[in-house]
Design a protein around this motif. Structure first.
Motif, PDB file in Angstrom:
ATOM      1  N   THR A  99      43.643  66.956   4.408  1.00 11.96           N
ATOM      2  CA  THR A  99      44.165  67.228   5.740  1.00 11.96           C
ATOM      3  C   THR A  99      44.526  65.917   6.415  1.00 11.96           C
ATOM      4  OG1 THR A  99      41.925  67.203   6.659  1.00 11.96           O
ATOM      5  CG2 THR A  99      42.832  69.340   6.016  1.00 11.96           C
ATOM      6  N   ALA A 102      45.953  64.438  13.069  1.00 10.10           N
ATOM      7  CA  ALA A 102      47.041  64.550  14.027  1.00 10.10           C
ATOM      8  C   ALA A 102      46.933  63.428  15.053  1.00 10.10           C
ATOM      9  CB  ALA A 102      46.987  65.905  14.717  1.00 10.10           C
ATOM     10  N   VAL A 106      48.382  64.928  20.421  1.00  6.08           N
ATOM     11  CA  VAL A 106      48.479  66.298  19.919  1.00  6.08           C
ATOM     12  C   VAL A 106      47.118  66.975  19.959  1.00  6.08           C
ATOM     13  CG1 VAL A 106      49.015  67.705  17.895  1.00  6.08           C
ATOM     14  CG2 VAL A 106      50.474  65.764  18.478  1.00  6.08           C
ATOM     15  N   MET A 107      46.075  66.255  19.564  1.00  8.07           N
ATOM     16  CA  MET A 107      44.737  66.818  19.575  1.00  8.07           C
ATOM     17  C   MET A 107      44.258  67.076  21.005  1.00  8.07           C
ATOM     18  SD  MET A 107      44.346  67.098  16.428  1.00  8.07           S
ATOM     19  CE  MET A 107      42.673  67.687  16.348  1.00  8.07           C
TER      20      MET A 107
END
Length: 300
Positions: A99, A102, A106-107
């Motif tokens: 993964t 981000a 964005v988070m």
């Protein structure tokens, strides 16, 4: 005009029943019911106030569509995470998927969106998307009725969404407005759970699952939820188990993402899983009316 809390909850309950059981009924509901729901949930509606009935009904439908999409996405992510965990522990072949992190902006936006949705649902906590930590919502702080960070008249710490000023009082207009709705939100949260429980049971009876799983424990309804469910027993469910579901693959059940299918959680104490009721699986939120129970305590 609806003026009492009991009348507001009763009016909003009719909207919940329609949205969960048969969304086509939303447009036929009285405007006062739609307004009551939008007010309690704090759903913003663009345009004149009060909005036309069609606009209010569309706002309610959009609110539920967004929540349903989020529930399906969360279930898909939980399935992927559970599969990766099984792979990491030798329970399945293959390596866990990688993964990418981000950007912080964005988070942060994702965390704000989760907090807004959790408050609208009357939940006490949500999971921070960046760290995985459990965060108290402003609703939880207001339901407590005081700032937990004030020690001996001075603030010792401050939670992320604490609505209280340094002296422990409510000052911000947004916090004061939310405080007026907290009691209604909590009541509507309990009503929603009862309505969804009845809808899930009805959907399972009308559309048997293709693969047998241990039936989940469905809590009995009480209060307003009982009357609501009994009054709509003949209505068609909003969603039934679909053979084309992209979340469960036509199974109708998914592995519980909270306990990873074990039936218990350790965080930091061992307890039966509050999401699947220790079954390890729960109905698929992508093709049934099931939704994760609201988080009413820190460890849930």
């Amino acid at each position: 005009m609806i003026t009492t809390d009991d009348a507001l909850v009763a009016a909003a309950t009719a909207v919940i029943i329609a949205a969960v059981v048969n969304p086509r009924q939303l447009e036929s509901l009285p405007e006062s019911n739609l307004y009551a729901f939008l007010y309690i949930k704090g759903v913003p509606v663009a345009g004149p106030h009060p909005p036309p009935a069609a606009t209010a009904a569309a706002a309610v439908a959009a609110h539920y569509a967004s929540a349903d999409a989020a529930a399906a996405d969360a279930a898909s992510a939980s399935v992927a995470t559970a599969t990766a965990a099984a792979a990491a522990t030798g329970g399945a072949t293959g390596a866990p998927p990688a993964t990418a992190a981000a950007p912080p902006a964005v988070m942060a936006a994702a965390a704000r969106a989760r907090h807004t949705a959790a408050c609208a649902a009357g939940e006490a906590t949500y999971e921070d998307p960046a760290t995985g930590y459990t965060v108290f919502t402003a609703v939880a702080h207001l339901a407590r009725g005081r700032c937990c960070g004030i020690v001996d008249g001075a603030r010792a710490h401050r939670c992320r969404h604490c609505p209280y000023a340094p002296g422990g009082e409510l000052v911000a207009p947004r916090s004061m407005e939310l405080a007026e709705r907290v009691g209604l939100l909590l009541r509507l949260r309990d009503v929603t759970g009862g309505v969804r429980g009845a809808a899930v049971a009805a959907a399972m009876m009308r559309a048997p699952l293709s693969v047998a799983r241990p039936p989940p424990a469905v809590a009995p309804l009480d209060g307003e939820g009982v009357a609501a469910a009994e009054g709509t027993a003949a209505d068609p469910p909003a969603t039934v188990v679909s053979p084309a579901c992209g979340v469960c693959g036509s199974d109708g059940w998914v592995r519980c993402g909270r306990c990873r299918g074990w039936g218990f959680v350790v965080s930091p104490r061992t307890a039966l899983c509050p999401v699947c009721h220790a079954e390890g699986y729960h109905p698929c939120p992508g093709c049934t009316p099931w939704r994760r129970p609201p988080k009413v305590a820190f460890y849930e």
